[in-house]
Write a protein that holds these residues in place. Structure first.
Motif, mmCIF file in Angstrom:
data_model
loop_
_atom_site.group_PDB
_atom_site.id
_atom_site.type_symbol
_atom_site.label_atom_id
_atom_site.label_comp_id
_atom_site.label_asym_id
_atom_site.label_seq_id
_atom_site.Cartn_x
_atom_site.Cartn_y
_atom_site.Cartn_z
ATOM 1 N N VAL A 199 75.959 69.381 -20.679
ATOM 2 C CA VAL A 199 76.808 68.780 -19.373
ATOM 3 C C VAL A 199 77.550 67.640 -19.924
ATOM 4 O O VAL A 199 76.753 66.736 -20.138
ATOM 5 C CB VAL A 199 76.037 68.588 -18.122
ATOM 6 N N ASP A 200 78.978 67.332 -19.702
ATOM 7 C CA ASP A 200 79.611 66.179 -20.045
ATOM 8 C C ASP A 200 79.813 65.343 -18.742
ATOM 9 O O ASP A 200 80.883 65.527 -18.071
ATOM 10 C CB ASP A 200 81.035 66.677 -20.369
ATOM 11 N N GLY A 201 78.748 64.911 -18.416
ATOM 12 C CA GLY A 201 78.573 63.947 -17.072
ATOM 13 C C GLY A 201 77.320 63.675 -16.840
ATOM 14 O O GLY A 201 76.455 64.165 -17.265
ATOM 15 N N SER A 202 77.154 63.045 -15.413
ATOM 16 C CA SER A 202 75.772 63.078 -14.766
ATOM 17 C C SER A 202 75.717 63.680 -13.510
ATOM 18 O O SER A 202 75.024 63.208 -12.535
ATOM 19 C CB SER A 202 75.753 61.492 -14.805
ATOM 20 N N PHE A 203 76.226 65.181 -13.451
ATOM 21 C CA PHE A 203 76.033 65.480 -12.180
ATOM 22 C C PHE A 203 74.780 66.628 -12.406
ATOM 23 O O PHE A 203 74.917 67.636 -11.494
ATOM 24 C CB PHE A 203 77.332 66.342 -12.063
ATOM 25 N N ALA A 204 73.968 66.791 -13.166
ATOM 26 C CA ALA A 204 72.872 67.739 -13.311
ATOM 27 C C ALA A 204 71.717 67.004 -12.357
ATOM 28 O O ALA A 204 71.351 65.797 -12.539
ATOM 29 C CB ALA A 204 72.335 67.675 -14.716
ATOM 30 N N MET A 205 71.486 67.841 -11.219
ATOM 31 C CA MET A 205 70.641 67.168 -10.322
ATOM 32 C C MET A 205 69.209 67.099 -10.457
ATOM 33 O O MET A 205 68.597 66.089 -10.286
ATOM 34 C CB MET A 205 70.916 67.750 -8.947
ATOM 35 N N THR A 241 65.239 76.553 -14.742
ATOM 36 C CA THR A 241 66.316 76.606 -14.219
ATOM 37 C C THR A 241 66.851 75.034 -14.001
ATOM 38 O O THR A 241 66.154 73.823 -13.887
ATOM 39 C CB THR A 241 66.106 76.885 -12.596
ATOM 40 N N VAL A 242 68.361 75.004 -13.901
ATOM 41 C CA VAL A 242 68.740 73.653 -13.678
ATOM 42 C C VAL A 242 69.821 73.813 -12.618
ATOM 43 O O VAL A 242 70.412 74.683 -12.711
ATOM 44 C CB VAL A 242 69.615 73.124 -15.099
ATOM 45 N N TRP A 243 69.736 72.669 -11.960
ATOM 46 C CA TRP A 243 70.770 72.514 -10.728
ATOM 47 C C TRP A 243 71.723 71.546 -11.070
ATOM 48 O O TRP A 243 71.474 70.274 -11.327
ATOM 49 C CB TRP A 243 70.117 72.067 -9.287
ATOM 50 N N ILE A 244 73.079 72.138 -10.896
ATOM 51 C CA ILE A 244 74.124 71.028 -11.224
ATOM 52 C C ILE A 244 75.199 70.993 -10.163
ATOM 53 O O ILE A 244 75.285 71.836 -9.249
ATOM 54 C CB ILE A 244 75.052 71.221 -12.644
ATOM 55 N N ALA A 245 75.654 69.771 -9.923
ATOM 56 C CA ALA A 245 76.817 69.600 -8.741
ATOM 57 C C ALA A 245 78.180 69.013 -9.519
ATOM 58 O O ALA A 245 78.437 68.074 -9.398
ATOM 59 C CB ALA A 245 76.392 68.529 -7.811
ATOM 60 N N PRO A 246 78.819 70.034 -10.078
ATOM 61 C CA PRO A 246 80.138 69.672 -10.659
ATOM 62 C C PRO A 246 81.074 69.065 -9.797
ATOM 63 O O PRO A 246 81.903 68.026 -10.184
ATOM 64 C CB PRO A 246 80.721 70.897 -11.398
ATOM 65 N N THR A 247 81.057 69.200 -8.491
ATOM 66 C CA THR A 247 82.275 68.600 -7.873
ATOM 67 C C THR A 247 81.635 67.223 -7.426
ATOM 68 O O THR A 247 82.633 66.386 -6.763
ATOM 69 C CB THR A 247 82.229 69.427 -6.426
ATOM 70 N N GLU A 248 80.636 66.809 -7.820
ATOM 71 C CA GLU A 248 80.293 65.217 -7.538
ATOM 72 C C GLU A 248 80.966 64.397 -8.183
ATOM 73 O O GLU A 248 81.438 62.951 -7.896
ATOM 74 C CB GLU A 248 78.731 65.137 -7.836
ATOM 75 N N GLU A 249 81.462 64.735 -9.374
ATOM 76 C CA GLU A 249 82.381 64.084 -10.490
ATOM 77 C C GLU A 249 83.739 63.804 -9.663
ATOM 78 O O GLU A 249 84.303 62.634 -9.920
ATOM 79 C CB GLU A 249 82.498 64.567 -11.782
ATOM 80 N N ILE A 250 84.230 65.035 -9.101
ATOM 81 C CA ILE A 250 85.519 64.821 -8.252
ATOM 82 C C ILE A 250 85.461 64.131 -7.214
ATOM 83 O O ILE A 250 86.487 63.085 -7.061
ATOM 84 C CB ILE A 250 85.807 66.432 -7.832
#
Length: 277
Positions: A199-205, A241-250
């Motif tokens: 993941v390129d960012g810190s949006f993995a929850m 399982t990993v939960w990510i929130a890609p729109t958080e960076e937006i």
């Protein structure tokens, strides 16, 4: 004045033998006598945002909630207690390792508990003898059967990954109330089967306990990493399982003065923050 209860919209519900957890959404707020507040409320409403809160109905049960999250409660058998959260040893470990309070808040008994509302988002997670690792800002409350503690990540992951040295570990059986900056429908659940997720960012929850978290270069060599433009990546490996929130960076980007202009550029385009071009 007629006695009328607020008619909440129920977004999510989970019921156990001793508690009912509900994520509620307020109807459209009518506004207060403060004109400035009414102006802000107008724009919030126009954006489609709704105020939400969590209601927990205990039936001879207990709820552990983070400090400052209680809104109000009613019931003749509800009592607030200070607990070590699993024993003196765990309390000392929590205090020494992560700097958290020695004692934690617990509400025992039967009645209804309302937690602080937010224009953010809440979602309920039911665990069955499982372990979850979540970002420290996510845990809001949970049933008394859950064991809430801190888990240390590697120093390199803490420094380069931007997640801090400690994350929250939730283990056992029960319901956890988690806070999110994005709606639940924008959260993606990715299952790994002896695989790797970068993941390129810190949006993995959050992730299940069997998934390992590290920070790695985007390529094997530093030269290739510099050419790729991606730098360091949060990496999750193993089975789970990993939960990510890609729109958080937006959303983070939109909250900055030039965020909308930057998002209108082609992906990867250079952007001068000073000139706005």
């Amino acid at each position: 004045m007629r006695d009328k209860s607020i008619e909440f919209e129920v977004i999510q519900t989970i019921e156990t033998k001793d508690a009912l957890f509900e994520v509620l959404q307020y109807p459209k707020l009518a506004g207060s006598s403060d004109v400035r507040a009414a102006e802000q409320l107008f724009y919030v409403g126009a954006a489609g945002m709704r105020l939400k809160l969590v209601r927990v109905t205990l039936r001879n049960g207990r709820l552990r909630n983070e400090p400052g999250t209680l809104y109000y409660m009613h019931g003749s058998e509800l009592e607030m207690k200070a607990s070590t959260g699993g024993g003196v040893f765990k309390a000392l470990k929590r205090r020494t390792m992560s700097g958290e309070s020695f004692l934690v808040n617990e509400i025992h008994g039967s009645g209804q508990i309302y937690l602080e509302p937010s224009y953010g988002h809440f979602f309920l997670l039911e665990l069955h003898n499982e372990e979850m690792i979540v970002d420290r800002s996510l845990f809001y409350a949970g049933s008394g059967d859950l064991d809430i503690s801190s888990k240390m990540v590697s120093v390199s992951a803490a420094v380069a990954g931007g997640e801090g040295l400690f994350q929250t570990q939730i283990a056992g059986t029960g319901v956890a109330v988690l806070f999110s900056h994005v709606p639940a429908e924008e959260i993606q659940k990715i299952t790994l089967n002896n695989e790797t997720l970068s993941v390129d960012g810190s949006f993995a929850m959050m992730r299940t306990g069997g998934v390992k978290f590290t920070v790695r270069k985007s390529s094997r060599s530093w030269a290739a990493t510099s050419v790729s433009g991606e730098g360091l990546l949060q990496t999750f490996s193993g089975t789970g399982t990993v939960w990510i929130a890609p729109t958080e960076e937006i959303y983070k980007q939109l909250s900055t003065p030039q965020g909308l202009a930057q998002l209108a550029l082609p992906p990867g385009a250079m952007y001068d923050r000073e000139t706005g071009k």
